[in-house]
Design a protein around this motif. Sequence first.
Motif, short mmCIF file in Angstrom:
data_model
loop_
_atom_site.label_atom_id
_atom_site.label_comp_id
_atom_site.label_asym_id
_atom_site.label_seq_id
_atom_site.Cartn_x
_atom_site.Cartn_y
_atom_site.Cartn_z
N ARG A 223 6.22 0.49 0.23
CA ARG A 223 6.76 1.71 0.83
C ARG A 223 5.73 2.38 1.73
N LEU A 224 4.44 2.34 1.34
CA LEU A 224 3.39 2.93 2.16
C LEU A 224 3.23 2.18 3.47
N ILE B 97 3.91 3.49 7.41
CA ILE B 97 2.88 3.47 8.46
C ILE B 97 3.36 2.66 9.66
N ALA B 98 4.06 1.56 9.34
CA ALA B 98 4.52 0.70 10.44
C ALA B 98 5.70 1.29 11.14
#
Length: 260
Positions: free
Chosen positions: A254-255, A259-260
């Motif tokens: 999920r992080l 970010i992407a």
Amino acid sequence: MAEPVAQTIHRDPALFYWILFPITVVMILTGVLRHYATVLLASAPKKQELPAIREQRSLLRGINLRNNANAISPSAFAARKNYMISAYKEGTFLKNPENRGRAAANPMTDPAAMEGMMGMMKGNMAMMVPQTLIMSWINAFFAGFVIMKLPFPLTLRFKSMLQSGVMTRDLDVRWVSSLSWYFLNLFGLQSVFIFILGNDNAANQMAQQMSQMNPGAGANMFQPGQDPDKVFQSETENLEVLEHEYILKGVEERLLDSIA
């Protein structure tokens, strides 16, 4: 379009000194006296025995585990869940394991329950007696007076609340009767009592009523006459049917996706 004619009532200025001000002062003094009377009538809490404390805290531990289960890993939750369920079923945390399966004792024969009932009765007396006397005093001397006008407009829904004891259909809703001023002081002096007596005061009638309506907020997790074993078994069922979902599951993916 013509504006509505403002309603004007010529009042004696002495009403402020002989009705509004005395009622306010009496309500404040009554709240202060109620606070100190409640403090004097309150009995010192007795020291609980270690088995009783363990029994209550064990139930609270199971409730906290159920409410915060998603904050721990599946393995940690499974270990805690299995331990609590096993201990609840075996009666490990019971204060009196030998009484397991027996009928609950009569709360009238329990000295601790009787002492709690007496404390509640003392609090009710300290709350009801002053209010009854003040109501009689206001009805005897100040009934039917219109003492002030609020500076902001209100809807007709407030008429019955602000004009108690004044049965006039055409009177503007902003006018306040003496009896309604008493009720406004009864419910609106909490800030004054906090300023005089501090946050933990017994002067506010509404706070006392709320605390009596929510006895579970106190230290004792069990009500008088309640079987602790049945409460433990009920909590066991709640833990058994609880579905665990770890809030950090897949947090790396999920992080990276965020970010992407």
